[in-house]
Design an enzyme around this catalytic site. Structure first.
Site, short mmCIF file in Angstrom:
data_model
loop_
_atom_site.label_atom_id
_atom_site.label_comp_id
_atom_site.label_asym_id
_atom_site.label_seq_id
_atom_site.Cartn_x
_atom_site.Cartn_y
_atom_site.Cartn_z
N ALA A 21 0.87 -1.17 0.00
CA ALA A 21 0.00 0.00 0.00
C ALA A 21 0.92 1.23 0.00
CB ALA A 21 -0.92 -0.02 1.21
N ARG A 43 0.17 -9.30 -1.94
CA ARG A 43 -0.74 -10.42 -2.28
C ARG A 43 -1.34 -10.24 -3.67
NH1 ARG A 43 -6.20 -9.25 -1.30
NH2 ARG A 43 -6.57 -7.24 -0.28
N LYS A 85 -2.30 -4.17 7.41
CA LYS A 85 -3.25 -3.74 8.42
C LYS A 85 -3.02 -4.46 9.74
CE LYS A 85 -8.21 -3.18 9.24
NZ LYS A 85 -9.58 -3.44 8.70
N SER A 138 6.28 6.48 12.42
CA SER A 138 5.42 7.67 12.36
C SER A 138 5.95 8.67 11.35
CB SER A 138 5.34 8.34 13.73
OG SER A 138 4.54 9.51 13.66
N LYS A 195 5.02 4.00 20.31
CA LYS A 195 4.28 4.55 19.17
C LYS A 195 2.83 4.83 19.56
CE LYS A 195 3.38 5.58 14.81
NZ LYS A 195 1.94 5.47 14.63
N HIS A 198 2.81 7.98 21.51
CA HIS A 198 3.02 9.06 20.54
C HIS A 198 1.69 9.44 19.90
CE1 HIS A 198 3.25 10.22 16.29
NE2 HIS A 198 4.35 10.89 16.59
N ASN A 199 0.94 8.44 19.45
CA ASN A 199 -0.33 8.71 18.79
C ASN A 199 -1.34 9.33 19.74
OD1 ASN A 199 0.96 7.43 16.67
ND2 ASN A 199 -0.82 6.24 16.08
N GLU A 202 -0.50 12.82 20.03
CA GLU A 202 -0.93 13.43 18.76
C GLU A 202 -2.41 13.78 18.81
OE1 GLU A 202 -1.80 11.47 14.49
OE2 GLU A 202 0.25 11.16 15.23
#
Length: 491
Positions: A21, A43, A85, A138, A195, A198-199, A202
């Protein structure tokens, strides 16, 4: 099977990446830009082929059409990055990989995985002789392409092998712009935990800026005026990526000249990391209150139709006037709220480190957030310095520099919260920051009544100010006599 070799190149790629992606493609190109050969697999074979065609002659990107071919194309011990994901999909990819991996191969999950999943995967893969790393990444699409902040944790034996690649592709910070925004954090799920926090921070930063824009509008500023205000803030101590992009957003207009901010629906989405931060904070008994309010505000925003009904039914102030509030006071409110939010975030990191034996270096964490990531800001240089100057710093607000600043800026925070409240403008994050600050700075607050209530209806006991901590008492509240306090209980 596709050809995995390139003319004049080594037979095997330095590293492999699964998941093409946008984030995966950009990270793969970043790796190739830095001189590493990379095997890629998706995939959907067509996606793999199309991506490989984008690579230049200088980028050694090798397309593969199966898991078997992908694994075979990578030099041992293999380094396999996964960018899919979070959740069940990561487990499914690992399940596909495992039969083809050898002892000491390394699997690196670069998605937004829940840290407990990374803890589990570290243990499960170790049983198969495979080393696992959970690496928070990030910076969004641009960061992945040109230098993200990377937060790795898991099997520590992997670091010597991974650091040359991760340091090369990460953002750089520091006075000479040569300090990688990537450092080893600890065992198990520590990387994804950092992380996650961190988010969460944010979420808080974004909510504080959203509230500031509402207050500025009430002050009479147009979106174009606010764009200039945010640009001025970005030239000062509030310099940050989020301030910068907010200024650009506020300056943008739609095709008919209407400010874009006025045509965007007031309903914010979320992917779960803010919620995870709040849940972890509650489990560890840490007051990450501003992030909780930011998550709550996004939830409230989702009730678009219900809020429209409420506006017609529920009254607010009779004279919604912002008063004589100034832009300078709002700037102080933003700074003070951010400082309080970061102090809460680092309290959580410290508690999680103790709980999980991660031995997190708080100064190093602040350092790796200085570039590449969404919360990157000038402010983080000072936080890095605070924890470097005092490795045992109990709380960020106790740092002499920040103690002086919060003392100077708390007045602006009070004025902004007061003016917004009187005008009927919701500022839950700023109000939460002020509530925490006033509760935190008082040696004696309101919990004595709560403890008495708990003892009254549930015999939960209480401590006394005239006895040592950990000594517990119960009172027969029906007896008002002086001798009613009885019994000493161990905690």
């Amino acid at each position: 099977m596709m050809e995995t070799d390139t003319a004049g190149a080594s037979q095997f790629a330095d590293v492999g990446l699964i998941g093409l992606a946008v984030m995966g493609q950009n990270l793969a190109l970043n790796i190739a830009d830095n001189g590493f050969s990379i095997a890629v697999f998706n995939r959907t074979v067509e996606t793999t082929l199309q991506f490989a065609e984008r690579a230049t002659e200088a980028q050694d990107v090798r397309a593969t059409d199966s898991i078997e071919a992908f694994v075979a194309a990578i030099a041992r011990p293999r380094k396999v990055l996964i960018l899919v994901k979070a959740g069940a999909v990561v487990d499914a990819v690992i399940k596909q990989l495992l039969p083809h991996l050898d002892d000491n191969d390394i699997v690196i999950d670069c998605g937004n995985s829940l840290y407990t999943d990374s803890e589990r995967r570290t243990a499960e893969l170790a049983e198969h002789g495979v080393r696992f790393v959970g690496a928070g990444v990030s910076g969004g699409e641009e960061g992945a392409r040109y230098g993200p902040s990377i937060m790795p944790g898991g099997d520590p034996s992997t670091w010597d092998e991974l650091s040359p690649i991760l340091h090369a592709i990460s953002a750089k910070a520091g006075l000479n712009n040569d300090e990688p925004c990537c450092t080893w954090l600890g065992n198990g799920g520590s990387g994804h935990y950092v992380k996650m926090v961190h988010n969460g921070i944010e979420y808080g930063d974004m909510q504080v800026l959203a509230e500031a824009h509402l207050v500025l509008r009430a002050l009479g500023q147009t979106p174009q005026d606010m764009a200039k205000t945010f640009t001025a803030w970005n030239d000062g101590r509030l310099q940050s990526y989020l301030i910068e992009i907010s200024a650009e957003i506020l300056a943008a207009v739609d095709d008919d000249g209407t400010p874009m901010i006025d045509v965007i629906l007031d309903a914010a989405g979320q992917k779960g990391t803010g919620k995870w931060t709040v849940i972890s904070a509650m489990e560890l008994g840490q007051p990450v209150m501003l992030v909780a309010e930011a998550v709550g505000a996004r939830i409230v925003s989702s009730f678009v139709e219900t809020r429209a009904k409420a506006e017609a039914l529920l009254p607010g102030p009779k004279a919604p006037d912002i008063g004589d509030l100034t832009v300078e006071q709002i700037e102080s409110a933003v700074y003070a709220a951010k400082l309080i939010s970061y102090s809460q975030g680092f309290m959580l990191l410290s508690a999680a480190s103790d709980e999980n034996n991660w031995d997190l270096d708080l100064g190093a964490i602040a350092g790796l957030w200085r570039g590449g990531c969404i919360i990157r800001a000038k402010f983080l240089d000072d936080i890095t310095a605070a924890y470097t100057n005092d490795v045992n710093l109990e709380n960020l607000l106790f740092d002499p520099v920040f103690a002086e600043r919060i003392g100077a800026d708390q007045g602006g925070l009070r004025a902004t919260v007061l003016a917004a409240t009187k005008a009927g403008i919701a500022v839950p994050a700023m109000a939460s920051a002020l509530g925490f600050y006033d509760g935190f700075r008082k040696a004696r607050g309101s919990a004595n009544l709560i403890q008495a209530q708990r003892d009254y209806f549930g015999a939960h006991t209480f401590e006394r100010v005239d006895r040592p901590r950990g000594e517990w008492f119960h009172r027969d509240w029906a007896d008002t006599g002086a001798a009613a306090t009885s019994g000493s209980y161990s905690a």
